[in-house]
Write an enzyme that holds these catalytic residues in place. Structure first.
Site, PDB file in Angstrom:
ATOM      1  N   HIS A  22       0.851  -1.201   0.000  1.00 28.17           N
ATOM      2  CA  HIS A  22       0.000   0.000   0.000  1.00 28.17           C
ATOM      3  C   HIS A  22       0.883   1.246   0.000  1.00 28.17           C
ATOM      4  CE1 HIS A  22      -4.127   1.688   1.180  1.00 28.17           C
ATOM      5  NE2 HIS A  22      -3.334   2.736   1.057  1.00 28.17           N
ATOM      6  N   HIS A  24       1.081   5.019  -2.311  1.00 23.49           N
ATOM      7  CA  HIS A  24       0.508   5.865  -3.359  1.00 23.49           C
ATOM      8  C   HIS A  24       1.611   6.605  -4.100  1.00 23.49           C
ATOM      9  CE1 HIS A  24      -3.829   5.574  -2.295  1.00 23.49           C
ATOM     10  NE2 HIS A  24      -3.341   5.275  -1.097  1.00 23.49           N
ATOM     11  N   ASP A  26       1.471   9.260  -5.994  1.00 24.88           N
ATOM     12  CA  ASP A  26       1.392  10.720  -5.839  1.00 24.88           C
ATOM     13  C   ASP A  26       1.595  11.161  -4.400  1.00 24.88           C
ATOM     14  OD1 ASP A  26      -1.008   9.475  -5.231  1.00 24.88           O
ATOM     15  OD2 ASP A  26      -2.265  11.119  -5.909  1.00 24.88           O
ATOM     16  N   GLY A 184      -9.914   7.710  -1.685  1.00 22.94           N
ATOM     17  CA  GLY A 184     -10.505   9.023  -1.463  1.00 22.94           C
ATOM     18  C   GLY A 184     -11.306   9.039  -0.179  1.00 22.94           C
ATOM     19  N   HIS A 211      -9.990   0.631  -0.130  1.00 23.84           N
ATOM     20  CA  HIS A 211      -9.789   1.464   1.052  1.00 23.84           C
ATOM     21  C   HIS A 211     -11.058   1.384   1.901  1.00 23.84           C
ATOM     22  CE1 HIS A 211      -6.360   3.268  -1.031  1.00 23.84           C
ATOM     23  NE2 HIS A 211      -6.087   3.973   0.058  1.00 23.84           N
ATOM     24  N   GLU A 214     -10.880   3.077   7.458  1.00 23.34           N
ATOM     25  CA  GLU A 214      -9.844   4.044   7.861  1.00 23.34           C
ATOM     26  C   GLU A 214     -10.532   5.224   8.528  1.00 23.34           C
ATOM     27  OE1 GLU A 214      -6.199   6.690   5.914  1.00 23.34           O
ATOM     28  OE2 GLU A 214      -7.765   5.873   4.624  1.00 23.34           O
ATOM     29  N   ASP A 303       1.857   3.935   2.887  1.00 20.69           N
ATOM     30  CA  ASP A 303       0.758   4.774   2.415  1.00 20.69           C
ATOM     31  C   ASP A 303       1.291   5.911   1.549  1.00 20.69           C
ATOM     32  OD1 ASP A 303      -1.857   5.432   1.965  1.00 20.69           O
ATOM     33  OD2 ASP A 303      -2.217   6.312   3.934  1.00 20.69           O
TER      34      ASP A 303
END
Length: 365
Positions: A22, A24, A26, A184, A211, A214, A303
């Site tokens: 996991h 990202h 960006d 998101g 996701h 969370e 993350d």
């Protein structure tokens, strides 16, 4: 849990092979790269023009106690990832940074729909990122660091393009994309809004993670598993709400927690990020250790390396310091991740048996 009385240090942990599920794209840019590309394209909305100040801004802005506010700084990283050259560079440097941290397998995700502001097609976006990953692997191998990086394409859960992104995942499934995800803000955007995309993935015998659990609680996890059929859970920390620990330390699992453990559903836990978003109060209070002791399939993840100012080694160190883990524990978490990867079985097994176990054997001595 571990037979080791002394905690491990960061330099030793950096030597350990790691598997990352996991991360990202960006959320992992180098601050210097953000500044460099911004200057090239004339993007002048950055909150700082000094590398150290910009790194501090990202870390501080992300540590907000709210998932929604945590996501706001991504506007700047996405803004500098709108050309093939920029996407290739970011992907290449991602592999370089992971390899330098002894990551031997990584699944890096990103949302192609966020990178088409300057006219790129979704396919062109994915092509550029996959090329960057491939070139990064070759460069790492030339330096004696073997790493395999695969891609998850992500749909934004507040948008209406999830089926389109799922189709994109299938188009590129034999070119480096191994799965699909939605990401998101969770509240108000349940995973069941995207059932069509998940059904498409299942119909094509493809893998996906969601996701869930969370920023939102048990209903999000329940929908992701029961209705959507997720293979893994992105975060999932709120499963702790379905576990009761008695005064004598005995744990009782609710129906949802029980089925997740029974089915060996992997949890993509991201300790530092979970603190930043307010999902948990601190690393010491993170349910990671409870879940590990109860033998849920827990994995360690970054993350967003830029936003959380972290690496896999630092995430492991924080867990070691909080819970006293030793090499045998870190090896188990790493094998958990490799077992849960979206690679074909034979490739997963090869990395476990030929890379992870032998290198841990040397470290354990």
């Amino acid at each position: 849990m571990s037979k080791y009385a002394e905690p491990l240090g960061i330099e030793l942990i950096r030597q350990a092979p790691k598997a990352l599920l996991h991360d990202h794209l960006d959320g992992g840019l180098r601050p210097s790269t953000v500044l460099d590309i911004a200057a090239q394209i004339g993007y002048d909305d950055l909150p700082a023009t000094d590398v150290d100040e910009l790194a501090t801004w990202f870390r501080t802005a992300a540590h907000s106690g709210s998932l929604v506010r945590y996501l706001e700084p991504f506007a700047h990283t996405v803004a500098v990832m709108q050309t093939p050259e920029a996407l290739h560079r970011v992907a290449f440097e991602c592999v370089e940074d992971l390899a330098a941290d002894s990551v031997v397998y990584g699944e890096v995700r990103f949302a192609p729909e966020l990178h088409i502001d300057q006219g790129l097609s979704l396919d062109a976006v994915v092509d550029a990122v996959l090329a960057g990953f491939a070139d990064g692997e070759k460069a790492a191998a030339a330096e004696g660091r073997t790493i395999t990086v695969r891609c998850l394409v992500t749909a934004m859960r507040h948008a209406a393009r999830s089926r389109e992104i799922a189709e994109l995942a299938i188009r590129f499934r034999d070119k480096g994309v191994v799965g699909f995800d939605i990401a998101g803000a969770e509240a108000g955007y349940p995973p069941t809004r995207h059932l069509d995309a998940f059904e498409y993935m299942r119909n094509n015998n493809a893998r996906f993670t969601i996701h869930a659990g969370e920023a939102f609680g048990l209903p999000s996890i329940h929908e992701a598993i029961a209705f959507c059929g997720a293979d893994r859970l992105g975060h999932g920390v709120r499963i702790v709400d379905d576990i009761t620990v008695d005064a004598d330390g005995a744990a009782r699992l609710g129906r949802l927690a029980s089925i997740l453990r029974d089915k060996r559903i992997p949890f993509e836990l991201c300790p530092s990020s979970n603190v930043q978003t307010g999902a948990v109060a601190s690393i010491a209070e993170h349910p990671f250790d409870l879940l590990a002791r109860l033998r849920f399939r827990v994995t360690v993840n970054t993350d967003n390396r830029l936003m959380s100012d972290t690496t896999m080694s630092q995430e492991m160190l924080r867990l070691v310091e909080a819970f006293g883990y030793g090499w045998s524990d870190l090896e188990r978490f790493t094998i958990n991740a490799m077992k849960s990867a979206f690679l074909p079985f034979t490739e997963r097994l090869a990395i476990i048996d030929e890379v992870i176990k032998p290198r841990y054997a040397v470290l354990i001595g």
